[in-house]
Scaffold this motif. Structure first.
Motif, mmCIF file in Angstrom:
data_model
loop_
_atom_site.group_PDB
_atom_site.id
_atom_site.type_symbol
_atom_site.label_atom_id
_atom_site.label_comp_id
_atom_site.label_asym_id
_atom_site.label_seq_id
_atom_site.Cartn_x
_atom_site.Cartn_y
_atom_site.Cartn_z
ATOM 1 N N ALA A 19 2.157 7.460 -8.900
ATOM 2 C CA ALA A 19 3.308 7.589 -7.137
ATOM 3 C C ALA A 19 4.228 6.535 -7.665
ATOM 4 O O ALA A 19 4.139 5.825 -8.475
ATOM 5 N N ASN A 20 5.028 7.056 -6.351
ATOM 6 C CA ASN A 20 6.229 6.166 -7.013
ATOM 7 C C ASN A 20 6.317 5.359 -5.837
ATOM 8 O O ASN A 20 5.511 4.736 -5.433
ATOM 9 N N ALA A 21 7.411 3.987 -6.033
ATOM 10 C CA ALA A 21 7.257 3.148 -4.834
ATOM 11 C C ALA A 21 7.353 3.851 -3.550
ATOM 12 O O ALA A 21 8.272 4.963 -3.658
ATOM 13 N N TYR A 22 7.852 3.302 -2.868
ATOM 14 C CA TYR A 22 7.714 3.708 -1.145
ATOM 15 C C TYR A 22 7.122 4.382 -0.592
ATOM 16 O O TYR A 22 7.441 5.484 0.671
ATOM 17 N N VAL A 23 5.616 5.425 -1.307
ATOM 18 C CA VAL A 23 4.853 6.249 -1.233
ATOM 19 C C VAL A 23 4.331 5.226 -0.584
ATOM 20 O O VAL A 23 3.130 4.393 -0.233
ATOM 21 N N PRO A 24 3.089 6.135 0.908
ATOM 22 C CA PRO A 24 1.802 5.666 1.641
ATOM 23 C C PRO A 24 1.078 5.687 1.236
ATOM 24 O O PRO A 24 0.951 7.257 0.100
ATOM 25 N N VAL A 25 -0.318 5.173 0.587
ATOM 26 C CA VAL A 25 -1.080 5.069 0.520
ATOM 27 C C VAL A 25 -2.698 5.215 0.848
ATOM 28 O O VAL A 25 -2.752 4.036 1.804
ATOM 29 N N HIS A 26 -3.657 5.846 0.612
ATOM 30 C CA HIS A 26 -4.941 4.976 1.496
ATOM 31 C C HIS A 26 -5.737 4.810 0.543
ATOM 32 O O HIS A 26 -5.931 5.263 -0.570
ATOM 33 N N ILE A 27 -6.860 4.652 1.062
ATOM 34 C CA ILE A 27 -7.774 3.943 -0.636
ATOM 35 C C ILE A 27 -9.055 5.021 -0.402
ATOM 36 O O ILE A 27 -9.641 4.967 1.202
ATOM 37 N N GLN A 40 2.683 -2.702 -0.038
ATOM 38 C CA GLN A 40 2.689 -4.070 1.123
ATOM 39 C C GLN A 40 2.253 -3.024 2.487
ATOM 40 O O GLN A 40 2.830 -1.301 2.887
ATOM 41 N N ARG A 41 1.620 -3.796 2.905
ATOM 42 C CA ARG A 41 0.972 -3.678 4.257
ATOM 43 C C ARG A 41 1.828 -4.371 5.809
ATOM 44 O O ARG A 41 1.685 -3.089 6.446
ATOM 45 N N VAL A 42 2.573 -4.883 6.005
ATOM 46 C CA VAL A 42 2.892 -5.423 6.794
ATOM 47 C C VAL A 42 4.380 -5.791 6.446
ATOM 48 O O VAL A 42 4.689 -6.256 5.859
ATOM 49 N N GLY A 43 5.469 -6.097 7.723
ATOM 50 C CA GLY A 43 6.167 -6.902 7.729
ATOM 51 C C GLY A 43 7.485 -5.616 7.512
ATOM 52 O O GLY A 43 7.315 -4.641 6.701
ATOM 53 N N PRO A 44 8.980 -6.120 6.501
ATOM 54 C CA PRO A 44 10.697 -5.135 6.629
ATOM 55 C C PRO A 44 9.975 -5.318 4.504
ATOM 56 O O PRO A 44 9.315 -5.655 3.913
ATOM 57 N N ILE A 45 9.806 -3.778 4.646
ATOM 58 C CA ILE A 45 10.332 -3.880 2.803
ATOM 59 C C ILE A 45 11.253 -2.750 2.838
ATOM 60 O O ILE A 45 11.892 -1.554 3.949
ATOM 61 N N THR A 46 12.399 -2.346 2.098
ATOM 62 C CA THR A 46 13.714 -2.152 1.973
ATOM 63 C C THR A 46 14.114 -1.006 0.730
ATOM 64 O O THR A 46 13.287 -1.164 0.038
ATOM 65 N N ASN A 47 14.317 0.604 1.408
ATOM 66 C CA ASN A 47 14.542 1.200 -0.031
ATOM 67 C C ASN A 47 15.739 2.013 0.242
ATOM 68 O O ASN A 47 16.246 2.657 1.413
ATOM 69 N N VAL A 48 16.746 1.286 -0.612
ATOM 70 C CA VAL A 48 18.329 2.486 -0.286
ATOM 71 C C VAL A 48 18.331 3.485 -0.080
ATOM 72 O O VAL A 48 18.921 4.084 -0.019
ATOM 73 N N ALA A 85 11.595 1.700 11.770
ATOM 74 C CA ALA A 85 12.942 1.908 11.362
ATOM 75 C C ALA A 85 13.453 0.772 11.927
ATOM 76 O O ALA A 85 14.501 0.312 12.886
ATOM 77 N N VAL A 86 14.545 -0.375 11.403
ATOM 78 C CA VAL A 86 14.987 -1.402 11.925
ATOM 79 C C VAL A 86 16.834 -0.719 11.872
ATOM 80 O O VAL A 86 17.436 -1.726 11.808
ATOM 81 N N SER A 87 17.148 -0.441 10.552
ATOM 82 C CA SER A 87 17.859 0.097 9.749
ATOM 83 C C SER A 87 17.882 1.433 9.633
ATOM 84 O O SER A 87 16.970 1.667 8.760
ATOM 85 N N ALA A 88 18.599 1.471 8.542
ATOM 86 C CA ALA A 88 18.219 3.241 8.378
ATOM 87 C C ALA A 88 17.903 3.126 6.878
ATOM 88 O O ALA A 88 17.530 4.052 6.128
ATOM 89 N N THR A 89 17.410 1.993 6.197
ATOM 90 C CA THR A 89 17.321 0.817 4.931
ATOM 91 C C THR A 89 15.820 0.813 4.889
ATOM 92 O O THR A 89 15.367 0.279 4.115
ATOM 93 N N CYS A 90 15.567 0.092 6.150
ATOM 94 C CA CYS A 90 14.797 -0.706 6.316
ATOM 95 C C CYS A 90 14.033 -0.461 6.914
ATOM 96 O O CYS A 90 13.477 0.249 8.610
ATOM 97 N N VAL A 91 11.935 -0.216 6.790
ATOM 98 C CA VAL A 91 11.124 -0.210 8.603
ATOM 99 C C VAL A 91 10.574 -1.684 8.110
ATOM 100 O O VAL A 91 10.372 -1.816 7.207
ATOM 101 N N VAL A 92 10.164 -1.434 9.469
ATOM 102 C CA VAL A 92 9.656 -3.272 9.783
ATOM 103 C C VAL A 92 7.875 -2.574 9.786
ATOM 104 O O VAL A 92 7.486 -1.686 10.658
ATOM 105 N N LEU A 93 6.890 -2.394 8.987
ATOM 106 C CA LEU A 93 5.562 -2.214 8.933
ATOM 107 C C LEU A 93 4.712 -2.912 9.896
ATOM 108 O O LEU A 93 4.964 -3.998 10.115
#
Length: 180
Positions: free
Chosen positions: A45-53, A88-96, A132-140
């Motif tokens: 899996a790449n970075a910034y990919v949603p995953v399930h258990i 990352q489960r919650v909070g801001p995560i940024t991907n340019v 999405a709080v900006s073009a590159t940031c999502v608050v999970l």
């Protein structure tokens, strides 16, 4: 003096062994916040990919369908099968590389494993992952089912009954009107 929320001690400039103390405090904050998990990948899996258990305890790319949801978060780094990565489960995560529309939800994609979308799709397995709080940031913010939100909508029905007397027969007539 300790802080109210996490009971962390203050560190003054003269504190001996401050780096060890800071590492201990960071671990204490991690215990309280639970923003990230360490997981073992069941597939690359790449970075910034949603995953399930999955049932085997490993994580796989999530998809809004019967077998690949719910997503527990987004990978923070890339990895191969059997490698441990952080999610990352919650909070801001940024991907340019993202280009989200700020203020709109980000959903688990029903068409692509490991995909995200801002196009809401009806279906029983839909999952909103964040805003999405900006073009590159999502608050999970965890899982929210749009249907659950829709079911809280209140509908008001008004019934009006009027009675009048016919001038030709003298008999009363009743008219009932219902509107939503």
């Amino acid at each position: 003096m300790a802080t109210d929320k996490y009971e962390l001690p203050e560190i003054s400039a003269s504190t001996q062994g401050w780096n060890t103390l800071l590492a201990q405090l960071a671990a204490l904050v991690d215990e309280h916040l639970h923003t990230r998990l360490e997981v073992t990948l069941g597939e690359a899996a790449n970075a910034y990919v949603p995953v399930h258990i999955s049932g085997d305890g490993k994580t796989y790319k999530a998809q809004a369908n019967r077998s690949a949801c719910p997503a527990v978060g987004l990978t923070v780094e890339a990895g191969e099968a059997e490698e441990d990565v952080r999610v990352q489960r919650v909070g801001p995560i940024t991907n340019v590389a993202w280009s989200w529309s700020p203020g709109k939800p980000v959903w688990l994609d029903p068409d692509t494993a490991g995909g995200l979308t801002q196009a809401w799709q009806p279906g029983p397995y839909r999952q909103m992952l964040g805003i999405a709080v900006s073009a590159t940031c999502v608050v999970l913010g965890g899982s929210i089912d749009h249907e659950a939100l829709a079911s809280t909508t209140t509908t008001t029905t008004t019934t009006t009954t009027s009675t009048s007397t016919s001038t030709s027969t003298g008999a009363p007539s009743t008219t009932t009107t219902t509107s939503a």
